[in-house]
Design an enzyme around this catalytic site. Structure first.
Site, PDB file in Angstrom:
ATOM      1  N   LEU A   1     -20.098  52.607  78.577  1.00 14.98           N
ATOM      2  CA  LEU A   1     -19.952  54.053  78.511  1.00 14.98           C
ATOM      3  C   LEU A   1     -18.508  54.346  78.124  1.00 14.98           C
ATOM      4  O   LEU A   1     -17.588  53.646  78.563  1.00 14.98           O
ATOM      5  CB  LEU A   1     -20.261  54.711  79.865  1.00 14.98           C
ATOM      6  CG  LEU A   1     -21.725  54.931  80.257  1.00 14.98           C
ATOM      7  CD1 LEU A   1     -21.796  55.533  81.659  1.00 14.98           C
ATOM      8  CD2 LEU A   1     -22.435  55.826  79.260  1.00 14.98           C
ATOM      9  N   ASP A   2     -18.312  55.387  77.332  1.00 14.77           N
ATOM     10  CA  ASP A   2     -16.959  55.752  76.929  1.00 14.77           C
ATOM     11  C   ASP A   2     -16.110  56.103  78.152  1.00 14.77           C
ATOM     12  O   ASP A   2     -16.626  56.587  79.167  1.00 14.77           O
ATOM     13  CB  ASP A   2     -16.979  56.950  75.985  1.00 14.77           C
ATOM     14  CG  ASP A   2     -17.628  56.633  74.652  1.00 14.77           C
ATOM     15  OD1 ASP A   2     -17.843  55.444  74.365  1.00 14.77           O
ATOM     16  OD2 ASP A   2     -17.922  57.588  73.903  1.00 14.77           O
ATOM     17  N   ARG A   3     -14.813  55.898  78.025  1.00 13.21           N
ATOM     18  CA  ARG A   3     -13.893  56.141  79.139  1.00 13.21           C
ATOM     19  C   ARG A   3     -14.045  57.541  79.749  1.00 13.21           C
ATOM     20  O   ARG A   3     -14.094  57.679  80.976  1.00 13.21           O
ATOM     21  CB  ARG A   3     -12.456  55.914  78.680  1.00 13.21           C
ATOM     22  CG  ARG A   3     -11.427  56.051  79.803  1.00 13.21           C
ATOM     23  CD  ARG A   3     -10.043  55.614  79.338  1.00 13.21           C
ATOM     24  NE  ARG A   3      -9.131  55.493  80.459  1.00 13.21           N
ATOM     25  CZ  ARG A   3      -8.000  54.800  80.437  1.00 13.21           C
ATOM     26  NH1 ARG A   3      -7.645  54.167  79.343  1.00 13.21           N
ATOM     27  NH2 ARG A   3      -7.237  54.721  81.498  1.00 13.21           N
TER      28      ARG A   3
END
Length: 238
Positions: free
Chosen positions: A59-61
């Protein structure tokens, strides 16, 4: 403190908070590092001991929500294969700027990851670095007073920043996502922009369990920031 959704044999599911990497180089905090520390403390292992944590997806930051980790190599391999074969069911909840005119639709593009920086862009179908990207969306609610729409998104492909760039390219950037043009803040506005959230939430994920012949599903509750915009008591039609 790790926010566990489930610990089901070798499958651990965590509700990821914003602003933290899933996996990182030494010296930078990540969920993998926090899981390893949790295991060492729970089992009384020495600090220098090795703990295996498999990472079958990302998952993106700045995103939040359900993310799966595994505690052994076999489980990691079996779940990774499901992602590759596109047999995993995933639903994302997204708040975007603007009021979408259609109730549902498909977004299809070719995306390219820009070398050397965390950015993706849409390119033509003949671009040598372009990769096909497809998602399906439906509008759950519109909020004219806030100029935003609440979407449920299903990915057919998992390209870098796919939902973010496909939404923004159509004039509907995700709330808080200044990288792709959002002008509406989302959550606490930390001085360090890397800690800021965007309104992209991995709400639901379903896999075939790696050690049992059954499918298992996990759902991630929303953060308080989301409740400033939507009510979790509202249950979308399935």
């Amino acid at each position: 403190m790790l926010d566990f959704i489930a610990q089901d044999g070798p499958v651990w599911v965590i509700n990821k908070p914003p602003g933290i990497l899933v996996q990182s180089p030494p010296g930078i905090d990540s969920l993998v590092d926090q899981i390893k520390l949790h295991v060492k403390q729970a089992e009384g292992r020495p600090e220098e001991s090795d703990v295996y944590v498999g990472v079958p997806h990302r998952l993106d930051r700045p995103a939040t929500g359900a993310i799966i980790f595994t505690r052994n190599v076999r489980a990691a391999k079996r779940i990774s294969e499901q992602f590759q074969m596109r047999t995993v069911r995933k639903h994302y909840w997204v708040l975007v700027e603007g009021l979408l005119p259609d109730e549902s639709g498909d977004w299809e593009d070719f995306l390219r990851k820009v070398p050397g920086i965390p950015l993706a862009q849409i390119v033509g179908p003949k671009h040598p670095e372009g990769r096909w990207a497809l998602l399906h969306y439906r509008v759950l609610q519109r909020f004219p007073d806030k100029n935003c729409s609440w979407l449920e998104v299903r990915l057919e492909t998992g390209r870098t920043h796919q939902i973010r760039v496909q939404a923004a390219s159509r004039g509907f950037p995700i709330l808080g996502d200044a990288l792709y043009g959002s002008t509406i803040p989302f959550g606490e506005q930390f001085e360090d922009e890397r800690l800021r959230a965007i309104a992209l939430h991995s709400r639901f994920i379903e896999i075939k369990h790696p050690t049992r012949d059954e499918r298992v599903a996990f759902e991630a509750p929303l953060s308080e920031t989301w409740r400033d915009f939507v009510s979790e008591d509202f249950v979308p039609d399935s």
